[in-house]
Scaffold this active site. Structure first.
Site, short mmCIF file in Angstrom:
data_model
loop_
_atom_site.label_atom_id
_atom_site.label_comp_id
_atom_site.label_asym_id
_atom_site.label_seq_id
_atom_site.Cartn_x
_atom_site.Cartn_y
_atom_site.Cartn_z
N LYS A 140 0.87 -1.18 0.00
CA LYS A 140 0.00 0.00 0.00
C LYS A 140 0.90 1.22 0.00
O LYS A 140 1.69 1.42 0.93
CB LYS A 140 -0.90 -0.03 1.23
CG LYS A 140 -1.87 1.15 1.32
CD LYS A 140 -2.78 0.96 2.52
CE LYS A 140 -3.78 2.10 2.65
NZ LYS A 140 -4.66 1.90 3.83
N LYS A 143 -2.07 -1.44 -3.85
CA LYS A 143 -2.95 -0.27 -3.78
C LYS A 143 -2.11 0.99 -3.87
O LYS A 143 -1.14 1.09 -3.10
CB LYS A 143 -3.71 -0.31 -2.46
CG LYS A 143 -4.69 0.82 -2.24
CD LYS A 143 -5.37 0.70 -0.89
CE LYS A 143 -6.38 1.84 -0.73
NZ LYS A 143 -7.04 1.82 0.57
N SER A 198 -10.01 5.50 -4.88
CA SER A 198 -10.95 6.61 -5.04
C SER A 198 -10.46 7.67 -6.03
O SER A 198 -11.24 8.17 -6.84
CB SER A 198 -11.21 7.24 -3.67
OG SER A 198 -10.00 7.70 -3.09
ZN LIG Z 1 -5.98 2.98 7.94
#
Ligand SMILES: [Zn+2]
Length: 345
Positions: A208, A266, A292
């Site tokens: 991430k 991500k 998003s």
């Molecule tokens: Zn978080």
């Protein structure tokens, strides 16, 4: 005289002539069961708050969530992942592991009302802490001035394990830790096993990246870090640097060793090379989160008439699959599934 070949003999175009031929040799496909649809759940009844920076995405109370999940299921969606916005937040994020918290209540409602749906839950502290970080903070002056700033990795781990157990006890099919603390997959696996949930798999947000593509999400999940003394201003202390792909492989290797059943990258599109590297080296299912900001960019361009939204949506998701993702988390879940199954929105 024998002529040299006047035309190329190999003609890739031969197989592009009709849609039937093209589909016969298509290497990558996109299907509704490749998709995981993120949903945001909030307290209250008949609440349907539009998220301004994410047109088509809403914060939903549990009754509305059930209706929305059913609509998604009818369109072909087979899995959702839940993010909760709790009634109250505190420094320790106690709402995260409350058996009667917003996410466990939502899971129970979904499992009762849409039984065929796979319900995943995001496991993190940032929606539940009043400072908005993904773990609890170090004591302000621990170690002297300048040393107190940061998230306390090791004391966050048992809280994440408790959160995962609360979700599993409510009936979650999969738990998905997104916090990026070191050692959290092992801590959650142990917590689940001890509590009798050895069959609940872990989808780890293994790679991430700390970046700017999450802005609209933080409106939806109300999880942006706040400013204040002793509070780190961003998540760069625990999320990954966008320049690093080798480190992503190490993160994945650690999560696999700790017991992850699936791993995630991500964001998705700016990091497709990372998806590919992971796909080539690991044999677990790989997920990519079309986040998003990626969704908002397509929406904004489509609203201006600059892009054909449906075509760009399906092409984007297909290309994430081509890069090596088995699963895609996308806010387009219901819309894409509806287009793919012919059961429109
Ligand atoms: Zn978080």
């Amino acid at each position: 005289m024998i002529h040299a070949m006047p035309f190329p003999q190999e003609r890739p175009r031969r197989m592009r002539r009709t849609e039937a031929l093209r589909s016969l040799v298509r290497e990558t496909t996109l299907a509704p069961d490749d998709l995981i649809w993120p949903l945001f759940v909030v307290p209250g009844q008949r609440v349907r708050n539009a998220v301004k920076s994410m047109p088509g995405v809403f914060q939903l109370s549990i009754d509305e969530l059930v209706a929305e999940a059913q609509a998604g299921f009818d369109a072909g969606v087979r899995a959702v992942i839940l993010f909760g916005v709790p009634e109250h937040k505190d420094a320790g994020g106690s709402g995260a592991y409350d058996d009667d918290g917003i996410v466990p209540r939502a899971v129970r409602a979904l499992k009762a009302n849409v039984p065929g749906l796979v319900v995943m839950t995001d496991v993190c502290m940032c929606e539940y802490t009043d400072h908005g970080h993904c773990g609890i903070l170090k004591a302000p002056l621990a170690g002297g001035p300048g040393q107190g700033l940061g998230v306390d990795n090791d004391s966050t781990l048992p809280l994440l394990a408790r959160e995962a157990v609360a979700h599993a006890r409510a009936g979650a099919d999969v738990v998905a830790p997104s916090d990026m603390m070191d050692g959290r997959v092992a801590a959650i696996r142990e917590g689940l096993d001890i509590a009798g949930f050895g069959d609940v798999p872990i989808l780890s947000y293994a790679a991430k990246f700390a970046g700017a593509f999450y802005g609209p999400f933080r409106d939806a999940a109300e999880s942006a870090p706040i400013e204040g003394p002793g509070i780190p201003k961003d998540r760069k202390g625990y999320q990954m640097d966008p320049g690093n792909w080798r480190e992503a492989l190490r993160e994945v290797a650690l999560d696999v060793a700790e017991g992850a059943d699936m791993v995630m990258v991500k964001p998705a599109v700016p990091y497709l090379d990372v998806v590919r590297q992971i796909r080539d080296r690991f044999d677990l299912p790989v997920a990519a989160y079309h986040v998003s900001g990626e969704y908002a960019m397509i929406k904004a361009a489509a609203e201006r008439g600059w892009l054909d939204e449906e075509r760009v949506m399906l092409e984007t998701l297909l290309c994430i699959r081509r890069a090596g993702a088995d699963l895609i988390l996308t806010y387009y879940g219901k819309d894409a599934a509806g287009l793919l199954t012919g059961r429109r929105r």
